[in-house]
Design a protein around this motif. Sequence first.
Motif, PDB file in Angstrom:
ATOM      1  N   ARG A 125     -11.294 -10.484 -17.122  1.00 57.59           N
ATOM      2  CA  ARG A 125     -12.252  -9.559 -17.738  1.00 57.59           C
ATOM      3  C   ARG A 125     -13.705 -10.027 -17.613  1.00 57.59           C
ATOM      4  N   LYS A 126     -13.962 -10.854 -16.625  1.00 57.81           N
ATOM      5  CA  LYS A 126     -15.324 -11.317 -16.368  1.00 57.81           C
ATOM      6  C   LYS A 126     -15.780 -10.779 -15.014  1.00 57.81           C
ATOM      7  N   GLU A 127     -17.086 -10.705 -14.857  1.00 56.50           N
ATOM      8  CA  GLU A 127     -17.661 -10.189 -13.624  1.00 56.50           C
ATOM      9  C   GLU A 127     -17.867 -11.317 -12.633  1.00 56.50           C
ATOM     10  N   LEU A 128     -17.277 -11.171 -11.456  1.00 62.24           N
ATOM     11  CA  LEU A 128     -17.403 -12.156 -10.393  1.00 62.24           C
ATOM     12  C   LEU A 128     -18.251 -11.559  -9.279  1.00 62.24           C
ATOM     13  N   ASP A 154      -6.967  -8.798 -12.536  1.00 61.73           N
ATOM     14  CA  ASP A 154      -5.654  -9.248 -12.068  1.00 61.73           C
ATOM     15  C   ASP A 154      -5.820 -10.517 -11.234  1.00 61.73           C
ATOM     16  N   PRO A 155      -4.817 -11.401 -11.274  1.00 65.39           N
ATOM     17  CA  PRO A 155      -4.859 -12.571 -10.400  1.00 65.39           C
ATOM     18  C   PRO A 155      -4.614 -12.152  -8.950  1.00 65.39           C
ATOM     19  N   TYR A 171       0.070 -14.863  -6.904  1.00 63.09           N
ATOM     20  CA  TYR A 171      -0.412 -16.131  -7.456  1.00 63.09           C
ATOM     21  C   TYR A 171      -0.703 -15.953  -8.943  1.00 63.09           C
ATOM     22  N   PRO A 172      -0.643 -17.053  -9.722  1.00 62.35           N
ATOM     23  CA  PRO A 172      -0.926 -16.941 -11.164  1.00 62.35           C
ATOM     24  C   PRO A 172      -2.422 -16.896 -11.496  1.00 62.35           C
ATOM     25  N   GLU A 197      -9.079 -23.048 -11.267  1.00 62.07           N
ATOM     26  CA  GLU A 197      -9.008 -22.952 -12.725  1.00 62.07           C
ATOM     27  C   GLU A 197      -8.048 -21.826 -13.129  1.00 62.07           C
ATOM     28  N   PRO A 198      -7.520 -21.874 -14.351  1.00 61.44           N
ATOM     29  CA  PRO A 198      -6.564 -20.862 -14.788  1.00 61.44           C
ATOM     30  C   PRO A 198      -7.186 -19.463 -14.824  1.00 61.44           C
ATOM     31  N   PHE A 199      -6.330 -18.470 -14.748  1.00 59.64           N
ATOM     32  CA  PHE A 199      -6.792 -17.082 -14.683  1.00 59.64           C
ATOM     33  C   PHE A 199      -7.658 -16.706 -15.885  1.00 59.64           C
ATOM     34  N   GLU A 200      -7.421 -17.304 -17.049  1.00 60.40           N
ATOM     35  CA  GLU A 200      -8.202 -16.984 -18.252  1.00 60.40           C
ATOM     36  C   GLU A 200      -9.699 -17.244 -18.036  1.00 60.40           C
TER      37      GLU A 200
END
Length: 180
Positions: A111-114, A137-138, A142-143, A104-107
């Motif tokens: 700024r989310k917790e993984l 950051d990605p 990579y994007p 999925e796209p970086f958006e």
Amino acid sequence: MNKPYNIILILVLIMNIVMGVALFKQNSLLIEYKSKINELEVKVEDLDDVVKERIVSGLREISNKDNWNTRNEFTKNRKVILRVMEDPSLRAGKSFGYIFSFSEPFETFNRKELAIYAYHKETGNKITVVPPKIITDPSYGYPSLEHFTATFIIPISGLWRYEVEIDGEFYADVILMVKK
């Protein structure tokens, strides 16, 4: 003879007026009911969206937790959103590297917790393999998070479900076999 006809005509006229008023009231009630039904249809459509987004994904999560067939990818809406590449010689008790490839796209992650947790099928043990961290950051070069790497030790052999959470919510999982 004219008098009874006049009385009948007056009665018919009064009945027509009463019926007209009643029909007018019925028409206004029908318009009000139609408006309320339209509002309910909109609310039902909103509810359908909620069912699709929350309940169906929740059921998918529960279903995945009961399914322990090995797989190194997770599909959502017929699209692979996570693929995990593990070391082919993956063994318990030793440190190994993994590549978590998010499509999925970086958006989706910015700024989310993984966090990534691993659950052992036989014992139910849960270990934190990637502690919660804010993504800013990605992956380098990579994007998006197409090359998110992690190195950790799985303590015992067997089937392990690696569950990815975003902001504390289930995102995806994979099932891997860890050898002795």
